[in-house]
Design a protein around this motif. Sequence first.
Motif, PDB file in Angstrom:
ATOM      1  N   PHE A  69       0.861  -1.177   0.000  1.00  0.00           N
ATOM      2  CA  PHE A  69       0.000   0.000   0.000  1.00  0.00           C
ATOM      3  C   PHE A  69       0.906   1.239   0.000  1.00  0.00           C
ATOM      4  N   LEU A  70       1.037   1.856  -1.184  1.00  0.00           N
ATOM      5  CA  LEU A  70       1.982   2.959  -1.396  1.00  0.00           C
ATOM      6  C   LEU A  70       1.256   4.262  -1.688  1.00  0.00           C
ATOM      7  N   ASP A  71       0.045   4.414  -1.234  1.00  0.00           N
ATOM      8  CA  ASP A  71      -0.759   5.603  -1.526  1.00  0.00           C
ATOM      9  C   ASP A  71      -0.094   6.864  -0.966  1.00  0.00           C
ATOM     10  N   ILE A 131       5.828   8.568  -6.089  1.00  0.00           N
ATOM     11  CA  ILE A 131       6.248   7.596  -7.097  1.00  0.00           C
ATOM     12  C   ILE A 131       5.879   8.098  -8.491  1.00  0.00           C
ATOM     13  N   ARG A 132       6.896   8.198  -9.364  1.00  0.00           N
ATOM     14  CA  ARG A 132       6.697   8.683 -10.734  1.00  0.00           C
ATOM     15  C   ARG A 132       6.727   7.555 -11.757  1.00  0.00           C
ATOM     16  N   LEU A 162      -1.409   2.186  -5.577  1.00  0.00           N
ATOM     17  CA  LEU A 162      -0.570   3.334  -5.959  1.00  0.00           C
ATOM     18  C   LEU A 162      -1.399   4.604  -6.093  1.00  0.00           C
ATOM     19  N   ARG A 163      -2.439   4.726  -5.340  1.00  0.00           N
ATOM     20  CA  ARG A 163      -3.292   5.919  -5.407  1.00  0.00           C
ATOM     21  C   ARG A 163      -2.529   7.175  -4.998  1.00  0.00           C
ATOM     22  N   SER A 164      -2.900   8.273  -5.624  1.00  0.00           N
ATOM     23  CA  SER A 164      -2.407   9.610  -5.237  1.00  0.00           C
ATOM     24  C   SER A 164      -0.884   9.691  -5.235  1.00  0.00           C
ATOM     25  N   HIS A 212      -4.819  -0.541  -7.322  1.00  0.00           N
ATOM     26  CA  HIS A 212      -5.340   0.821  -7.196  1.00  0.00           C
ATOM     27  C   HIS A 212      -4.438   1.779  -7.975  1.00  0.00           C
ATOM     28  N   LEU A 213      -5.041   2.540  -8.905  1.00  0.00           N
ATOM     29  CA  LEU A 213      -4.270   3.463  -9.748  1.00  0.00           C
ATOM     30  C   LEU A 213      -4.881   4.861  -9.777  1.00  0.00           C
TER      31      LEU A 213
END
Length: 460
Positions: A300-302, A306-307, A326-328, A353-354
């Motif tokens: 969970f990396l929200d 991250i580019r 990877l939200r937000s 999640h995108l």
Amino acid sequence: METLLFSKTFRCIVFFGWMMIAVMSCPSEMKCKRYSLDTSKSLRVTCSGGLHGKFQTGTRRQVHVITLCRWPNSTFDPTIIEHRFPELRNLTLQDSEVTRLKAFSSDLKQLQVLNMSGLRLNWIADSTFSELKKLRVLDLRNNSLSQLEQSALESPPALQKVYLSGNPWDCSSDLTWLVDEGGNSSVVRRVVDRDKMICNNETYPKKPVLPIMGMLKTLQAECPTAPPTNCTCHMNYVAPNPDGVTLQPFTTINCSYRGLIDLPDKLPSVTTTLLVKGNQISSLKPLVNNPHYRNVMDMFLDDNHIRSIEALEGTDWLLKFRVLSLRSNQLTEVPTYALDNALQRNRNAAIVHLGNNPWICDCFFTPSFQDFIIKYRKLVKDIDDVRCSSVHGDENSLTQIQALSRSAVCSEPSEYLIQPLDLLNAILASLIVLVIGKLIYDYWSFKKTGKLPWLVAKMP
């Protein structure tokens, strides 16, 4: 002959005398069920419903074994025994609704065996048995105990055997002392049936206590709680391994909102879920080259920085992950072909999640990305939040990518602008017209004058 007869008569009188004394120790309406006088002249007494009678002073010291049934109170106060039977060696309380024990005092100097099994005890204080200096056996099986501090079993110096199975143990970290092989190993060895203790909480129902405690202890020792990570660790549940014998733990490491710039260097070996929301993480390389991330299935990396996820392209992690959130972040595009290839082979994938990323919407990236999210709409749970980036004056700004038409991202150019490709097409078309026109003219000239075209005439 007379002497022998007199001896037997005397022994019978003594025996029935002891019986009458034993009966007097029980309430008048509920008599003792069992009584006997053994060869060591110690009295064994079993009573039901309470203990209200009186023993003579000389008799009290001969009572070494007492069994009490159907105790009338929910709390058992040992003082009723201590003052009457100072030489008591074995005490059993059974078939009763007792939920609480008061502390035993040092008056029971000779007590060696204490059986409190089959009651409803739900709590044992640290000092309950601390004054029983000669206590060797303690039986607490089949009660309602969910927790027990190791200090409750440390104090009795002579304690050798403790029975704890059959209780509904709440398998939290408070019981990790059961697997401690260090300073309190002697206390651990006293619990002779610890391998039969079973968890009864919702997290680990009907699982053996020892393996669970071992996992929790390992998790505590390896959890990155120190700065700068300051993470917390929790074991969510356990499941049987394919071998059907051992257990597989599923744990969550929460490092969210800790101001982290990079993913943690070290994680517990049993980590399956990592929460790192709300940090400043930009690189996913540890997922590829850090062995501590080998068992991580849920990321969970929200709300990070991250580019790009190109570091994950072609990796084993993409073939086994379960959740990738990877939200937000600051993603503008992803390698859709690589993701599609990985998801076709990954049988574990459940959630992607995108949403809330500034996705670029152009004719080169968007069509393939749109096909990807629509194809995997059951995995891309936030597909409605997958939108074009916010661009002032762009008609596609913040538009749902799944709803975009191809013409919206691959539209015809404005009539006032001439594109280089269009100019080249116009030139080629003009040249074709000139060549065809010249061919027609030369044919007409040859038919009329009989002369070959100049270029043809010069050819050898």
